[in-house]
Scaffold this active site. Structure first.
Site, short mmCIF file in Angstrom:
data_model
loop_
_atom_site.label_atom_id
_atom_site.label_comp_id
_atom_site.label_asym_id
_atom_site.label_seq_id
_atom_site.Cartn_x
_atom_site.Cartn_y
_atom_site.Cartn_z
N CYS A 54 0.83 -1.21 0.00
CA CYS A 54 0.00 0.00 0.00
C CYS A 54 0.86 1.25 0.00
O CYS A 54 0.45 2.29 -0.47
CB CYS A 54 -0.89 0.06 1.23
N HIS A 102 19.04 0.54 1.39
CA HIS A 102 17.61 0.85 1.35
C HIS A 102 16.77 -0.41 1.51
O HIS A 102 15.80 -0.43 2.26
CB HIS A 102 17.27 1.56 0.04
#
Lengths: 272, 436
Positions: B52, B100
Site C-alpha cells: 500500500c 535501502h
C-alpha cells in the site's frame, strides 16, 4: 444487644473497606476475596442488628436518624450484594464499601435512643412506605456510585492521561449499564415509595398530598429521575451527561433525606 | 567498481502522494509485470515489491541509463507522465540500494516504523520472483540477507514493540470504551500497514464486521475481501458512521476528512452509542475537536504512542540502534559483493595456494636433513609448478567470458570461491537456510 451487633457490623464494614482499598491499589485477588467475605459478613450482622432492634423497639426501626441512616447503609450493602450475585463490575465494591462506611459513621454518631412511636406513625404502612423508599434510595446510591466511577474513567480516557483508574475501573459501557440497571430497579421502587406514602397520608392526614417540604422534594427528585429515565429510553441519553444527572439527582435524594428535616421542617420531619 | 550494478527504483509514502501511489500500485499481482521486466534487454536479475505504501523494483544491470528509462516506462508509464516520474521516483545504486532494501525489510522505512507486515510482503514478493526465476545469485543472496537483517533488527532492538503495542493499545482502549467487542463494527478509512495491523488485531478480538472505505472502490473491495467485510466508497463515509463503532483512519489526504460538524448529527442518529476514532494518518485525517463531543473518543498516533509509554526519545534511540545494524550489514554485503569479482578472487586464490605451498615446504624442508641449496631449490620449484598447474583450469574458468560455459560470471566466481572456501563469502552464504 442490637447495639453490639451494630458495632460489629460497623467494624466489619470498616475492615472490608480497608481491604477493598488495599485491593484497589494492589489488585491482589486474595485480598479481594477476603474483602468480599468480610463485607458479606458485615452485611449479615447488620441485618441481625436491624432485626434485634425491631424486637427491642417493638416497631420497624426506620424512624430515628440513627435507624434511617443505618437502614440506608443496609440497603446500599444488600443492593450491591444482589448485583454481585447477578454480575460483577470491576472494583465496584471499593466504592460501595466507602459509601456504606460513611453512612454507618453518620448512623453511629446519631442518637441511638429508642423513641416511642408518635401516633401518626403507628400504622402497618410504616414498614411498607419507609423500607420501600429507603431501599429505592439504596439503589439510587449505587447508580450514583456508578456515575462517579463513569466520570473518573471517562476523564482519563478523554484526556488521554492514564492514571490510577484506567486499568482498575471497568469499561465505560459496563459502568453505563450499571447505571441503567440501578436506575431501572431504583426508580420504580422510588415511585412505589411515593405512592405508598401518598396512600398512607390519605389515611393519616386525610389528603393524598400536602405539599409538605419532604413531599415536595421527593417530587422534585422523582422528576429528576423520571427525566433521566425518559431521556435514556427515548433518545438514548447515556455516558457523561447521564452520569452527571445521576449524581445531581442523588444529591436531591440526600437533601430530601436530611436537608428537608434540618432546614425546612414540616410535618414529615420525624427523624430529628 | 563492478561493471554490473544493483539498482533500486521506487516510490513510497514519503515521496509520492497517495493519489499517485494508488495509480502506480501493481493492481493485478506480480506475475505480469515480472514477465514484462524479463523482456527488457539490460536486466539480469530483478524483483518487484508492491504494498500500500510503496512500489519498488530491484535489478542488476550493466547499463544503468537505458534500463532505468525502460523499467520506469514499463511499470509506471501508463499511470504517470514521464516528466512527473522524476519527481516521485528515487533511485539507489549498489551499496545505497542494499542499504535501502535492508531499511525497508527492517521496517525502518515504513510509515509506522517497526510494523512487522512489511517483511511478510517482502518475502511474498521475493517468492514470486524466485519462482519465476527472475532472481539470480546476487538478488537471492541480497534478499535472504535482508530477511536476516530484519530478524536481527527485530531481536536486537525494541523497534517492533512499539508498532505492535500501539495496535494493542488501540484494542485495549476499545475494550475500555465498549466492554464487549463482539457486536462492534470497525470501519477502515484508507489502507495502510498500521491500519491493517490494528484492524487485524480487532478482528482477532472478534469484532462483528469490518467496513472498508477507500477513494478507489476497487482497492476497498480488495481489502474488504481480506477481512470478510464490506466495501464502501468515500462518498458514503458520513452515512456509514451511523452503523460502525470503531473507525481507523489512515488516508494520505492532505487535510481533514471528517470534522466535528460531520460527526455531531450522527450521534443523535446513533442514539449516543459511543464512537471511537483512531487516526493513524500523518498528517491527521480527523479534526481534533471531534474528541470534544460526548461519547466520542479520538486518538491519534501520538496519543496511542504515549499510551504505550514508549516516548519519542526511546523510539529514536531504538531506531539509531537499528540503523547501525543496517549499516553494519550493508558493509558486510558490500564486502561480499566486492569479493564476487574476478580479480580479487584470483588474487585470493593465488594467495591461498601460495600459503599452503610455503607452509608445506617449510614443514618438509625442516624435517629432511642433508639437502644442499640446489636440491632445496628444485623441490621448491616442483611445489610451485604443482600449484600453478592445479590452479590453471580454475583460473581459466574464472577468466573466460561466459559464452564458453553458459554460466554467468558471478556464478562462476561463486563456484570457485565455494570450492576453495575463500573468505568473505562464507558468512553471507551461510545465511541462506535460516529463513526458509
Amino acid at each position: 444487644m442490637s447495639y453490639l451487633l451494630f458495632q460489629f457490623s460497623f467494624v466489619g464494614y470498616f475492615l472490608a473497606m480497608s481491604m477493598y482499598i488495599a485491593f484497589f491499589v494492589s489488585q491482589n485477588n486474595t485480598v479481594r476475596l477476603l474483602s468480599r467475605r468480610i463485607f458479606t459478613a458485615a452485611a449479615i450482622l447488620h441485618t441481625l442488628n436491624i432485626i434485634a432492634r425491631y424486637y427491642e423497639a417493638g416497631h420497624t426501626p426506620i424512624t430515628t436518624q440513627h435507624e434511617t441512616v443505618s437502614f440506608f447503609a443496609w440497603a446500599i450493602a444488600w443492593g450491591y450484594l444482589s448485583f454481585r450475585w447477578r454480575y460483577s463490575v470491576k472494583n465496584f465494591g471499593t466504592f460501595v464499601s466507602v459509601l456504606t462506611v460513611l453512612f454507618m459513621l453518620i448512623a453511629a454518631l446519631a442518637s441511638r435512643e429508642i423513641l416511642p412511636l408518635v401516633p401518626a406513625l403507628q400504622s402497618w404502612w410504616l414498614p411498607v412506605h419507609a423500607s420501600i423508599a429507603i431501599v429505592a434510595n439504596g439503589f439510587l446510591a449505587l447508580a450514583c456510585i456508578g456515575g462517579i466511577m463513569y466520570l473518573l474513567q471517562e476523564r482519563e480516557i478523554k484526556r488521554k492521561h492514564f492514571g490510577l483508574f484506567y486499568s482498575r475501573l471497568p469499561s465505560l459501557d459496563a459502568l453505563d449499564k450499571l447505571n441503567q440497571h440501578c436506575l431501572s430497579v431504583g426508580f420504580p421502587l422510588f415511585t412505589l415509595g411515593i405512592i405508598s406514602g401518598s396512600v398512607w397520608a390519605k389515611q393519616a392526614w386525610g389528603a393524598y398530598w400536602h405539599w409538605d417540604p419532604k413531599e415536595t422534594w421527593s417530587l422534585i427528585t422523582w422528576f429528576l429521575y423520571a427525566a433521566l429515565v425518559h431521556l435514556r429510553f427515548t433518545v438514548g441519553w447515556r455516558g457523561r451527561p447521564a452520569a452527571i444527572m445521576t449524581i445531581i439527582a442523588f444529591l436531591a435524594v440526600l437533601f430530601t433525606l436530611w436537608g428537608v428535616n434540618y432546614l425546612l421542617g414540616g410535618i414529615h420531619s420525624y427523624a430529628k | 567498481m563492478p561493471s554490473e550494478s544493483i539498482v533500486l527504483l521506487g516510490v513510497n509514502h514519503k515521496t509520492t502522494p497517495l493519489a499517485v501511489r494508488e495509480k502506480m500500485a501493481l493492481a493485478e499481482g506480480y506475475a505480469e509485470p515480472l514477465k514484462a521486466l524479463g523482456r527488457i534487454q539490460g536486466l539480469k536479475e530483478y524483483y518487484l515489491l508492491s504494498t500500500c505504501n510503496r512500489v519498488e523494483v530491484l535489478y542488476t544491470t550493466d547499463d544503468l541509463a537505458s534500463s532505468r528509462a525502460e523499467v520506469l516506462s514499463l511499470l509506471f508509464g501508463k499511470a504517470v507522465p514521464a516528466t512527473d516520474l522524476d519527481k516521485y521516483v528515487y533511485q539507489y545504486e549498489n551499496e545505497e540500494a542494499v542499504r535501502h532494501l535492508f531499511m525497508v525489510a527492517s521496517s525502518l522505512d515504513s510509515m509506522i516504523v517497526g510494523e512487522a507486515q512489511i517483511l511478510g510482503q517482502l518475502k511474498e514478493a521475493y517468492r514470486h520472483a524466485s519462482q519465476m526465476k527472475c532472481s539470480g545469485l546476487v538478488l537471492n543472496k541480497l534478499l535472504h540477507r535482508s530477511f536476516f537483517v530484519a530478524k536481527r533488527v527485530r531481536t536486537e532492538t525494541r523497534i517492533g514493540a512499539s508498532a505492535v503495542s500501539i495496535s494493542y493499545a488501540a484494542v485495549e482502549l476499545a475494550r475500555k470504551i465498549f466492554g464487549q467487542l463482539d457486536d462492534k463494527r470497525v470501519m477502515l478509512i484508507g489502507a495502510g500497514e498500521m491500519a491493517e495491523l490494528a484492524a487485524e488485531h480487532l478482528v482477532g478480538q472478534g469484532v462483528a464486521k469490518v467496513v472498508v472505505v477507500n477513494r478507489t472502490l476497487e482497492r476497498a473491495v480488495k481489502l474488504a475481501r481480506r477481512f470478510n467485510g464490506e466495501a464502501v466508497s468515500l462518498d458514503e463515509l458520513v452515512d456509514q458512521l451511523v452503523n460502525v463503532d470503531i473507525i481507523i483512519s489512515s488516508t494520505g489526504a492532505a487535510g481533514t476528512i471528517l470534522s466535528k460538524d460531520d460527526v455531531k448529527p450522527v450521534l443523535r442518529e446513533r442514539r449516543n452509542r459511543p464512537l471511537f476514532f483512531i487516526d493513524i494518518a500523518v498528517p491527521r485525517d480527523l479534526d481534533q475537536d471531534i474528541n470534544e463531543l460526548d461519547n466520542v473518543y479520538l486518538y491519534d498516533i501520538d496519543d496511542l504512542t504515549s499510551v504505550v509509554e514508549m516516548n519519542k526519545a526511546g523510539r529514536d534511540r531504538e531506531a539509531v540502534k537499528a540503523e547501525r545494524i543496517v549499516a553494519e550489514e550493508t558493509l558486510k554485503f558490500s564486502g561480499w559483493l566486492e569479493s564476487m569479482e574476478v580479480t580479487p578472487t584470483i588474487v585470493e586464490l593465488r594467495q591461498m595456494a601460495d600459503d599452503i605451498c610455503r607452509g608445506e615446504l617449510e614443514k618438509t624442508l625442516g624435517r629432511v636433513h642433508g639437502l644442499g641449496p640446489e636440491e632445496k631449490k628444485s623441490i621448491e620449484k616442483m611445489a610451485s609448478a604443482i600449484v600453478a598447474k592445479m590452479l590453471h583450469n580454475p583460473l581459466q574458468y574464472l577468466k573466460t567470458d561466459s559464452n564458453g560455459h553458459g554460466v554467468d560470471r558471478r556464478s562462476r566466481i561463486n563456484t570457485v570461491r565455494e570450492l576453495f572456501q575463500l573468505e568473505g563469502s562464507s558468512e553471507i552464504s551461510n545465511v541462506r537456510g535460516e529463513d526458509e
